[in-house]
Design a protein around this motif. Structure first.
Motif, PDB file in Angstrom:
ATOM      1  N   SER A  84      -1.052   6.224 -11.266  1.00 43.51           N
ATOM      2  CA  SER A  84      -1.574   7.438 -10.650  1.00 43.51           C
ATOM      3  C   SER A  84      -2.042   7.147  -9.231  1.00 43.51           C
ATOM      4  CB  SER A  84      -2.732   8.010 -11.469  1.00 43.51           C
ATOM      5  OG  SER A  84      -3.854   7.155 -11.414  1.00 43.51           O
ATOM      6  N   LEU A  85      -2.134   8.221  -8.452  1.00 40.44           N
ATOM      7  CA  LEU A  85      -2.651   8.156  -7.087  1.00 40.44           C
ATOM      8  C   LEU A  85      -3.714   9.234  -6.920  1.00 40.44           C
ATOM      9  CD1 LEU A  85       0.600   7.905  -4.926  1.00 40.44           C
ATOM     10  CD2 LEU A  85      -0.886   6.042  -5.627  1.00 40.44           C
ATOM     11  N   ASP A  86      -4.817   8.863  -6.313  1.00 39.04           N
ATOM     12  CA  ASP A  86      -5.841   9.824  -5.919  1.00 39.04           C
ATOM     13  C   ASP A  86      -5.771   9.930  -4.406  1.00 39.04           C
ATOM     14  OD1 ASP A  86      -6.724  10.061  -8.541  1.00 39.04           O
ATOM     15  OD2 ASP A  86      -8.267   8.529  -8.305  1.00 39.04           O
ATOM     16  N   ILE A  87      -5.575  11.142  -3.911  1.00 32.39           N
ATOM     17  CA  ILE A  87      -5.505  11.369  -2.460  1.00 32.39           C
ATOM     18  C   ILE A  87      -6.784  12.082  -2.048  1.00 32.39           C
ATOM     19  CG2 ILE A  87      -4.219  12.445  -0.587  1.00 32.39           C
ATOM     20  CD1 ILE A  87      -1.734  12.307  -2.454  1.00 32.39           C
ATOM     21  N   LEU A  88      -7.520  11.464  -1.126  1.00 31.16           N
ATOM     22  CA  LEU A  88      -8.799  11.987  -0.656  1.00 31.16           C
ATOM     23  C   LEU A  88      -8.746  12.175   0.854  1.00 31.16           C
ATOM     24  CD1 LEU A  88     -10.989   9.388  -2.581  1.00 31.16           C
ATOM     25  CD2 LEU A  88     -10.398  11.677  -3.356  1.00 31.16           C
ATOM     26  N   GLY A 117       0.816  -1.197   0.000  1.00 27.32           N
ATOM     27  CA  GLY A 117       0.000   0.000   0.000  1.00 27.32           C
ATOM     28  C   GLY A 117       0.847   1.244   0.000  1.00 27.32           C
ATOM     29  N   PHE A 118       0.187   2.370  -0.145  1.00 31.44           N
ATOM     30  CA  PHE A 118       0.845   3.665  -0.198  1.00 31.44           C
ATOM     31  C   PHE A 118       0.566   4.416   1.086  1.00 31.44           C
ATOM     32  CE2 PHE A 118       2.211   3.476  -4.535  1.00 31.44           C
ATOM     33  CZ  PHE A 118       1.353   2.536  -5.097  1.00 31.44           C
ATOM     34  N   ASP A 119       1.547   5.177   1.539  1.00 33.03           N
ATOM     35  CA  ASP A 119       1.427   5.959   2.768  1.00 33.03           C
ATOM     36  C   ASP A 119       1.893   7.383   2.521  1.00 33.03           C
ATOM     37  OD1 ASP A 119       0.562   3.943   4.692  1.00 33.03           O
ATOM     38  OD2 ASP A 119       2.550   3.066   4.427  1.00 33.03           O
ATOM     39  N   LEU A 120       1.355   8.302   3.316  1.00 30.33           N
ATOM     40  CA  LEU A 120       1.756   9.707   3.288  1.00 30.33           C
ATOM     41  C   LEU A 120       2.494  10.038   4.575  1.00 30.33           C
ATOM     42  CD1 LEU A 120      -1.606  11.328   2.092  1.00 30.33           C
ATOM     43  CD2 LEU A 120       0.374  10.733   0.692  1.00 30.33           C
ATOM     44  N   PHE A 121       3.578  10.821   4.449  1.00 31.54           N
ATOM     45  CA  PHE A 121       4.378  11.238   5.604  1.00 31.54           C
ATOM     46  C   PHE A 121       4.746  12.705   5.460  1.00 31.54           C
ATOM     47  CE2 PHE A 121       5.303   6.786   4.783  1.00 31.54           C
ATOM     48  CZ  PHE A 121       5.148   6.209   6.028  1.00 31.54           C
ATOM     49  N   LEU A 122       4.785  13.427   6.557  1.00 26.14           N
ATOM     50  CA  LEU A 122       5.379  14.761   6.553  1.00 26.14           C
ATOM     51  C   LEU A 122       6.889  14.555   6.548  1.00 26.14           C
ATOM     52  CD1 LEU A 122       3.251  16.606   9.260  1.00 26.14           C
ATOM     53  CD2 LEU A 122       2.910  16.561   6.789  1.00 26.14           C
ATOM     54  N   ASP A 123       7.611  15.316   5.732  1.00 25.57           N
ATOM     55  CA  ASP A 123       9.051  15.081   5.626  1.00 25.57           C
ATOM     56  C   ASP A 123       9.759  16.343   5.150  1.00 25.57           C
ATOM     57  OD1 ASP A 123      11.462  13.706   5.670  1.00 25.57           O
ATOM     58  OD2 ASP A 123      10.746  12.060   4.419  1.00 25.57           O
ATOM     59  N   GLU A 124      11.086  16.258   5.152  1.00 24.90           N
ATOM     60  CA  GLU A 124      11.967  17.279   4.606  1.00 24.90           C
ATOM     61  C   GLU A 124      12.373  16.865   3.195  1.00 24.90           C
ATOM     62  OE1 GLU A 124      13.332  20.207   6.019  1.00 24.90           O
ATOM     63  OE2 GLU A 124      11.634  19.836   7.337  1.00 24.90           O
ATOM     64  N   PHE A 164      -7.003  10.443   5.666  1.00 19.09           N
ATOM     65  CA  PHE A 164      -6.560  10.470   4.278  1.00 19.09           C
ATOM     66  C   PHE A 164      -6.687   9.079   3.682  1.00 19.09           C
ATOM     67  CE2 PHE A 164      -4.310  13.995   6.232  1.00 19.09           C
ATOM     68  CZ  PHE A 164      -4.591  15.010   5.338  1.00 19.09           C
ATOM     69  N   MET A 165      -7.126   9.032   2.443  1.00 18.95           N
ATOM     70  CA  MET A 165      -7.220   7.769   1.719  1.00 18.95           C
ATOM     71  C   MET A 165      -6.483   7.918   0.398  1.00 18.95           C
ATOM     72  SD  MET A 165     -11.140   6.667   2.405  1.00 18.95           S
ATOM     73  CE  MET A 165     -11.903   8.269   2.513  1.00 18.95           C
ATOM     74  N   ILE A 166      -5.835   6.843  -0.009  1.00 21.95           N
ATOM     75  CA  ILE A 166      -5.095   6.851  -1.269  1.00 21.95           C
ATOM     76  C   ILE A 166      -5.623   5.731  -2.148  1.00 21.95           C
ATOM     77  CG2 ILE A 166      -2.843   6.659  -2.374  1.00 21.95           C
ATOM     78  CD1 ILE A 166      -1.614   7.463   0.326  1.00 21.95           C
ATOM     79  N   LYS A 167      -6.055   6.098  -3.331  1.00 17.71           N
ATOM     80  CA  LYS A 167      -6.478   5.115  -4.319  1.00 17.71           C
ATOM     81  C   LYS A 167      -5.415   5.096  -5.404  1.00 17.71           C
ATOM     82  CE  LYS A 167      -9.916   4.007  -7.741  1.00 17.71           C
ATOM     83  NZ  LYS A 167     -11.021   4.520  -8.533  1.00 17.71           N
TER      84      LYS A 167
END
Length: 128
Positions: free
Chosen positions: A75-79, A41-48, A85-88
């Protein structure tokens, strides 16, 4: 950029910008792919910002990801719904993301995060 697209809803964009404003030590959103026994799966992170990553700006919101991500998705859809947050993802190759990469419960304990411990791995269990 290998025809990779990131689509972000207005609500997701607003919430990601708010997260970055509340955490000024971070400058972008990093997108990562994590393989697992269930396909990954795909994940989102705050980063530098980091070297050797692709940086993409979408409406003044910066995303960072590795070349590896390009091999996994078109492609990724971020909702943002229900306070999360959800990633398709649209996979580049459906077997890459949805394949059964493991067998016998945890498959390869070296590659699968579903094994709670090496002791639970089928490789370590004695045959009857």
């Amino acid at each position: 950029m290998d025809n990779f697209n990131i689509n972000i809803s207005k609500e997701a964009r607003k919430n990601l910008i708010n997260l970055l404003k509340k955490n000024p030590s971070y400058s972008c959103i990093r997108i990562d792919y994590t393989p697992s026994c269930k396909g990954g799966g795909f994940d989102l992170f705050l980063d530098e910002f980091k070297e050797n990553y692709i940086i993409e700006s979408i409406d003044n919101l910066y995303f960072m990801y590795s070349d590896f991500l390009l091999s996994k998705a078109l492609s990724l859809d971020i909702l943002f719904k229900n306070e999360t947050f959800m990633i398709k993802a649209v996979p580049k190759n459906k077997t890459q993301i949805s394949s059964k990469n493991c067998s016998n419960n945890c498959g390869s304990c070296d590659n699968c995060s579903s094994c709670l411990s090496k002791a639970n791995c089928h490789k370590n269990k004695k045959a009857n």
